[in-house]
Design an enzyme around this catalytic site. Sequence first.
Site, mmCIF file in Angstrom:
data_model
loop_
_atom_site.group_PDB
_atom_site.id
_atom_site.type_symbol
_atom_site.label_atom_id
_atom_site.label_comp_id
_atom_site.label_asym_id
_atom_site.label_seq_id
_atom_site.Cartn_x
_atom_site.Cartn_y
_atom_site.Cartn_z
ATOM 1 C CG ASN A 6 -1.236 1.245 1.280
ATOM 2 O OD1 ASN A 6 -2.332 2.177 0.477
ATOM 3 N ND2 ASN A 6 -2.025 1.277 2.761
ATOM 4 C CD1 TRP A 7 3.330 0.558 -2.991
ATOM 5 C CD2 TRP A 7 3.278 2.427 -4.609
ATOM 6 N NE1 TRP A 7 3.962 0.303 -3.583
ATOM 7 C CE2 TRP A 7 3.790 1.257 -4.570
ATOM 8 C CE3 TRP A 7 3.164 3.004 -6.034
ATOM 9 C CZ2 TRP A 7 4.583 0.575 -6.234
ATOM 10 C CZ3 TRP A 7 3.674 2.539 -7.071
ATOM 11 C CH2 TRP A 7 4.437 1.251 -7.705
ATOM 12 C CG HIS A 76 -5.751 1.677 4.994
ATOM 13 N ND1 HIS A 76 -5.308 2.631 6.324
ATOM 14 C CD2 HIS A 76 -4.825 0.732 5.064
ATOM 15 C CE1 HIS A 76 -4.586 2.522 6.482
ATOM 16 N NE2 HIS A 76 -3.697 1.466 5.826
ATOM 17 C CB SER A 178 5.260 -1.499 11.942
ATOM 18 O OG SER A 178 5.443 -0.373 12.594
ATOM 19 N N GLY A 199 3.102 -1.598 3.879
ATOM 20 C CA GLY A 199 2.359 -0.231 4.176
ATOM 21 C C GLY A 199 3.754 1.200 4.088
ATOM 22 N N GLY A 200 4.296 1.261 4.743
ATOM 23 C CA GLY A 200 6.064 1.823 4.738
ATOM 24 C C GLY A 200 7.130 1.113 3.846
HETATM 25 P P1 PGA Z 1 2.553 0.752 7.735
HETATM 26 O O1 PGA Z 1 1.293 0.578 7.136
HETATM 27 O O2 PGA Z 1 3.453 -0.674 7.215
HETATM 28 O O3 PGA Z 1 3.457 1.729 6.977
HETATM 29 O O4 PGA Z 1 2.355 0.371 9.001
HETATM 30 C C1 PGA Z 1 0.315 -0.523 7.076
HETATM 31 C C2 PGA Z 1 -0.941 0.307 6.085
HETATM 32 O O5 PGA Z 1 -0.894 1.115 6.206
HETATM 33 O O6 PGA Z 1 -1.729 -0.614 5.321
#
Ligand code: PGA
Length: 220
Positions: A6-7, A76, A178, A199-200
């Site tokens: 997820n960018w 989300h 995370s 995400g990140g």
């Molecule tokens: P994150 O985001 O891996 O940066 O915690 C996950 C997400 O929001 O889908």
Amino acid sequence: MIIVGNWKMFRGPDPHALAGLDAIVCPPFTRLRDCVDAGLTTYAQNVHWDKEGTYTGEISPPMLLELGVTGSLVGHSERRQYFGESDETVGLRTRGALEAGLHVVACVGETIEERRGGKTDAVLRRQLSVLEPHPNLVLAYEPVWAIGTGHTATPEIAQEAHAFIKSLLDAPVLYGGSVKPENAEALLSRPDVDGALVGGASLDVDSFTAICQTAARIRS
Ligand code: PGA
């Protein structure tokens, strides 16, 4: 094992650098076509339920399908937190997208206050009450306190929540919050963790590739 990147509202990496990876990417709208053209399985980050209409700022399932986009995230926590997304609209978006032929990754998860208050199960039950099983529906358990914070749920917390979710709705459940190359193996090894929503770490080609490789190793 399903790995989704997820960018969010970041431009993201060069899609060609991800070619051949067994993963789904969710770029911002302006990069959907680049990702499709690079041969990636590409999902949007949100989708409306109607085919067309007076809904400024929204995008419809047929518009995504026309681009070669094959699915979308829905619900989300950032949509719920900052843009007023409700359980009701999550249900409408999910149903509309599935009926139009898109795949959906519907996100659920509790805040830290809800967890501390012993409300996790009740929150998940409420969020799931608007969803029904469908062959193209995947769920993502994303505890809000673990998103973008560096505080990952322990594999035990994730497993417990995933098992509870599956007892309410029969669908694969991805873990999100995370996820990084360092913790992917422990999380993905749990029996009810069917993949990850990243995400990140999905913005960095090496990190995302490492997570996909871990998933492939666990599956085989
Ligand atoms: P994150 O985001 O891996 O940066 O915690 C996950 C997400 O929001 O889908």
